[in-house]
Design a protein around this motif. Sequence first.
Motif, short mmCIF file in Angstrom:
data_model
loop_
_atom_site.label_atom_id
_atom_site.label_comp_id
_atom_site.label_asym_id
_atom_site.label_seq_id
_atom_site.Cartn_x
_atom_site.Cartn_y
_atom_site.Cartn_z
N ARG A 172 -2.95 -6.10 -2.41
CA ARG A 172 -3.74 -5.14 -1.64
C ARG A 172 -5.17 -5.65 -1.45
O ARG A 172 -5.75 -5.54 -0.36
N VAL B 247 0.84 -1.19 0.00
CA VAL B 247 0.00 0.00 0.00
C VAL B 247 0.87 1.24 0.00
O VAL B 247 2.00 1.22 0.45
N LYS B 248 0.33 2.31 -0.54
CA LYS B 248 1.05 3.58 -0.54
C LYS B 248 0.86 4.31 0.78
O LYS B 248 1.73 5.01 1.24
N HIS B 249 -0.29 4.12 1.36
CA HIS B 249 -0.59 4.76 2.63
C HIS B 249 -1.03 3.69 3.64
O HIS B 249 -1.54 2.65 3.27
N ILE C 89 -1.83 1.59 -9.08
CA ILE C 89 -0.94 0.74 -8.31
C ILE C 89 -0.05 0.02 -9.31
O ILE C 89 -0.48 -0.90 -10.00
N ASP D 17 -5.31 9.55 -3.69
CA ASP D 17 -3.90 9.35 -3.37
C ASP D 17 -3.34 8.03 -3.89
O ASP D 17 -2.14 7.95 -4.20
N THR D 18 -4.17 7.01 -3.99
CA THR D 18 -3.65 5.67 -4.29
C THR D 18 -4.15 5.11 -5.61
O THR D 18 -3.36 4.70 -6.46
N TYR E 229 -9.70 5.88 -0.86
CA TYR E 229 -8.32 6.26 -1.15
C TYR E 229 -8.08 6.51 -2.64
O TYR E 229 -6.99 6.32 -3.15
#
Length: 404
Positions: free
Chosen positions: A216, A3-5, A373, A367-368, A364
Amino acid sequence: MLVKHIISIASIVAALAGTTTSARVSRQDALGLRRRTAHEKRNGLVLHKRSTWDAPDGVISPKVFIVSMFEPEMEPWIEPFGLYAQNITVPGLSPRFPNVHCDAAGEVCQYTTGEGEINAASSTTALLHSPYFNLTSTYFLIAGIAGANPHYATTGSVTFAKFAVQVALAYEFDTRELPSNYSTGYIPLGADTPDQYPGNIYGSEVFELNDNLRQRAMYLANLTTLADTATAQKYRALFDYAPANQPPAVVGCDVVTSDVYWTGVLLAESFRNYTSLVSNGSAVYCSTAQEDNATLEAMVRAAATGLIDFSRIIVMRTVSDFDRPPKEEAAFTNLLFASQGGFTPAIDNILIAGGMIVKDMLMYWDDTYAPGIKPGNYVGDIFGTLGGIPDFGPGPETAMDMEG
């Protein structure tokens, strides 16, 4: 990178609290939709009809498209996500399922392909080329039920595929007419023996999906409590090995596609061997379905022309039954008469696990998910249609030359 966050588990679970309580739209609502569809057909209102949309260009740009194959897979999504807000009839969809359903904001949409490979490819092609949608940034969640190899998953489990393999591209002989040294009646196309790599390649044999996105999705599904039934538990207990006799779980393993609905150890092992053979040992024969390679073939062609992003596809199959019986039970009984009890939890877990993924995409998005991804693996088909070199098959140039 998973995950990015850092995801707030509590916030996602809270957002889903109203989603997982009702696994199905009511019978009355489902019947009402069928009646409306029948009314539209009788009065000539189906073709080229669409609901009002107030976006400036009149085109819907969904964040996620849910792909169902038949009505029981469709029904759980409708009420929790408000998907009757917009009902858009798309020319070329299945006559049984002519409408795309979207929420009021146009962020979540759903269509039903109809069962089997021909329906899946035809409906998906019609959708992806429809002028009603901009799908260039859309994620696709293929969410249906499946059989499963009991050595990798049990009923009620939620499987996520990295590879999809079309196992029925083969010559077939009745086993009563086989040479004594053949273990199966299925011979790869262009080959002379069951264990020989295919001599003819059609292009739809193997697809590889974005593993970072899959990881994810699996992480999110693992945050849920999966549904189960006493009947499923009772039947599982007939198996003397795990994971067949264990509770439902989230499993990373691959899907195989065939229009034929098979059962029994002999056919299952034949297709397991083919799955390993055609994927160079990369794919794991786990869940069994009728549509995914057909759907993915339509999607890879659309991606090649920029209509969609092939790295934004998730294949999630929940397990409704086993592909072979437990000891002391005949394959015939397993297929036609056994009360396996897996259908209900499989349907319920489509929403329980899939709903968590959809909510995460909405929460999300900026941002994601909107940036994407990025895959860390090859993504695409055996021909390398989208670029890159497949880590399975004989290589793109060779595969292209292996025409039947």
